[in-house]
Scaffold this motif. Structure first.
Motif, PDB file in Angstrom:
ATOM      1  N   GLU A   1     -10.556  -6.948  -6.168  1.00  0.00           N
ATOM      2  CA  GLU A   1     -10.240  -8.235  -6.803  1.00  0.00           C
ATOM      3  C   GLU A   1     -11.498  -9.104  -6.917  1.00  0.00           C
TER       4      GLU A   1
ATOM      5  N   GLY B   1       0.821  -1.205   0.000  1.00  0.00           N
ATOM      6  CA  GLY B   1       0.000   0.000   0.000  1.00  0.00           C
ATOM      7  C   GLY B   1       0.854   1.253   0.000  1.00  0.00           C
TER       8      GLY B   1
ATOM      9  N   GLY C   1       1.330  -6.510   0.361  1.00  0.00           N
ATOM     10  CA  GLY C   1      -0.074  -6.912   0.336  1.00  0.00           C
ATOM     11  C   GLY C   1      -0.626  -7.175  -1.055  1.00  0.00           C
TER      12      GLY C   1
ATOM     13  N   ASP D   1      -6.881   0.879  -3.253  1.00  0.00           N
ATOM     14  CA  ASP D   1      -7.688   1.453  -2.174  1.00  0.00           C
ATOM     15  C   ASP D   1      -8.511   2.645  -2.668  1.00  0.00           C
TER      16      ASP D   1
HETATM   17  O1  KG4 Z   1       1.808  -4.887   2.686  1.00  0.00           O
HETATM   18  P1  KG4 Z   1       0.525  -4.350   3.213  1.00  0.00           P
HETATM   19  O2  KG4 Z   1      -0.291  -5.173   4.166  1.00  0.00           O
HETATM   20  O3  KG4 Z   1       0.717  -2.992   3.947  1.00  0.00           O
HETATM   21  C1  KG4 Z   1       1.425  -1.977   3.416  1.00  0.00           C
HETATM   22  O4  KG4 Z   1       2.639  -2.017   3.647  1.00  0.00           O
HETATM   23  O5  KG4 Z   1       0.833  -1.100   2.781  1.00  0.00           O
HETATM   24  O6  KG4 Z   1      -0.343  -3.996   1.943  1.00  0.00           O
HETATM   25  C2  KG4 Z   1      -1.621  -3.448   2.057  1.00  0.00           C
HETATM   26  C3  KG4 Z   1      -2.081  -3.071   0.671  1.00  0.00           C
HETATM   27  C4  KG4 Z   1      -3.409  -2.349   0.688  1.00  0.00           C
HETATM   28  O7  KG4 Z   1      -3.316  -1.211  -0.123  1.00  0.00           O
HETATM   29  C5  KG4 Z   1      -4.362  -3.386   0.112  1.00  0.00           C
HETATM   30  O8  KG4 Z   1      -5.455  -2.826  -0.594  1.00  0.00           O
HETATM   31  C6  KG4 Z   1      -3.457  -4.174  -0.805  1.00  0.00           C
HETATM   32  O9  KG4 Z   1      -2.235  -4.258  -0.111  1.00  0.00           O
HETATM   33  N1  KG4 Z   1      -4.012  -5.506  -1.049  1.00  0.00           N
HETATM   34  C7  KG4 Z   1      -4.359  -5.944  -2.269  1.00  0.00           C
HETATM   35  C8  KG4 Z   1      -4.928  -7.232  -2.061  1.00  0.00           C
HETATM   36  N2  KG4 Z   1      -4.865  -7.532  -0.733  1.00  0.00           N
HETATM   37  C9  KG4 Z   1      -4.281  -6.456  -0.121  1.00  0.00           C
HETATM   38  N3  KG4 Z   1      -4.278  -5.370  -3.466  1.00  0.00           N
HETATM   39  C10 KG4 Z   1      -4.744  -6.074  -4.516  1.00  0.00           C
HETATM   40  N4  KG4 Z   1      -5.318  -7.293  -4.412  1.00  0.00           N
HETATM   41  C11 KG4 Z   1      -5.429  -7.912  -3.215  1.00  0.00           C
HETATM   42  N5  KG4 Z   1      -5.996  -9.110  -3.130  1.00  0.00           N
END
Ligand code: KG4
Ligand code: ZN
Length: 362
Positions: A191, A144, A282, A174
């Motif tokens: 998704e 994110g 993520g 997001d």
């Molecule tokens: O790595 P993470 O948990 O935290 C950060 O470091 O930001 O990533 C969170 C991000 C969020 O923006 C979320 O919408 C995205 O990862 N995310 C996804 C999916 N699951 C989480 N983006 C696309 N498809 C997914 N299935």
């Protein structure tokens, strides 16, 4: 490696308070004895993003308990440790300082070596913890808050081949969810809708694909989506369920294509300098994106590694592991490091604008 190392890892650089115990034994796969993560999503929800002061206070209040819990689950006391590794940046400085102060206090009290770890190095070295992948390999970190290609050549050797010049893909997911009235975090929601939609109905741009190099851009995609949504609203007074599904599918297809094509390019740039393609963050949870990346790895005849999601997102096992890697490589820990809000892994690469929503979260 010639000796067993058991490290406590501490992570508090954004909105997860985390502690973990990891053990590495000569000739055996490393073991995660515990990995505790206490999220703060509920504390920040009402503000539409992480509030640094709230995060810092929550870390300060919760770190002791999370560390105790990690030791309890691992079944060892402080006297069973060979060292402590702590995230010293990059991140929200109040939270980083909370972790560093606790780690320093424990290390001094117990006479343990204290290792300062770059949070991004934690992500980048995770495939070695989970899959024992050998150096050098290409890491695509997509979360994110971050999006970059790193050539990982050693525990302290990272070369950035490119990254986003504006939004991170997770941030774009997001924002897309927000524009379409879907819940946060947007990735999983978008998704799920995309799975039922037609990716070819809306022709969204593929930014920077026409430009050389491995840099990416995702902010224009969000604007294109907003325009497409507004055109539908102007035409029919609102959007239907199938419009929403098609918009999500079109958006996701564009992100996946940009990531896949730029990854192919990064692998070409790395050449024989990368024996595997690894992903973390993520967004790596997205099945469509994962599939595209896996196909790129197959095409380039390199191994594809995606660590389990709980180790792809923020956690302290990766920090403990990065500390172990540094100790094993003989990189001497220095007790007088400072916490750093900004700390690029590859100090020689030009600074990128980076991204926004979650501040310094990586
Ligand atoms: O790595 P993470 O948990 O935290 C950060 O470091 O930001 O990533 C969170 C991000 C969020 O923006 C979320 O919408 C995205 O990862 N995310 C996804 C999916 N699951 C989480 N983006 C696309 N498809 C997914 N299935
Ligand atoms: Zn992170």
């Amino acid at each position: 490696m010639d000796r067993t190392l058991t490290l406590l890892g501490i992570e508090s650089s954004c909105d997860d308070t985390a502690a973990a115990v990891v053990r590495a034994r000569p000739g055996a796969a490393p073991e995660i004895l515990s990995s505790e993560v206490l999220g703060q999503t509920n504390l920040h929800e009402a503000f539409g993003g992480v509030v640094p002061e709230i995060a810092a206070r929550a870390h300060a209040e919760r770190l002791d308990g999370v560390v105790e819990q990690a030791l309890r689950v691992a079944g060892i006391g402080l006297d069973g440790l060979d060292g402590i590794a702590v995230t010293a940046g990059p991140g929200l400085i109040g939270g980083v300082l909370s972790g560093v102060m606790l780690a320093r206090g424990l290390a001094v009290a117990r006479g343990l070596p204290l290792v300062a770890v770059n949070h991004l190095a934690g992500h980048a070295l995770t495939p070695r913890l989970t899959d024992g992948v050998a150096f050098p390999y290409l890491m695509l970190l997509v979360s994110g808050g971050h999006c970059q290609f790193l050539l990982v050549q050693g525990p302290d050797q990272f070369q950035r081949l490119g990254g986003t010049i504006d939004d991170a893909p997770g941030e774009a997911f997001d924002k897309t969810a927000k524009l379409l009235g879907l819940p946060q975090p947007g990735g999983p929601a978008v998704e799920a809708e995309a799975r039922l939609g037609d990716p070819s109905r809306f022709a969204f741009p593929r930014p920077l694909l026409d430009r050389e190099g491995c840099d990416m851009s995702f902010s224009g995609l969000k604007t294109a989506l907003l325009r497409a949504r507004d055109a539908l609203v102007a035409e029919k007074g609102g959007i239907t369920q199938s419009d929403r599904r098609d918009l999500c599918a079109g958006f996701q297809a564009a992100v996946a294509e940009v990531l896949a094509k730029k990854t192919a390019r990064a692998l070409a740039v790395a050449g024989t300098g990368a024996t595997a393609l690894c992903v973390a963050g993520g967004v790596a949870a997205n099945a469509a994106i994962r599939q595209r990346l896996e196909a790129v790895a197959t095409e380039a005849q390199v191994q594809f590694i995606a660590p389990p999601l709980r180790l792809c997102t923020d956690n302290a096992a990766m920090i403990a592991w990065a500390g172990i890697e540094r100790l094993q490589a003989g990189i001497a820990p220095s007790a007088d490091f400072t916490a750093r809000p900004r700390w690029p892994l590859d100090e020689s690469a030009p600074a990128l604008l980076g991204s926004g929503k979650k501040g310094a979260k990586a």
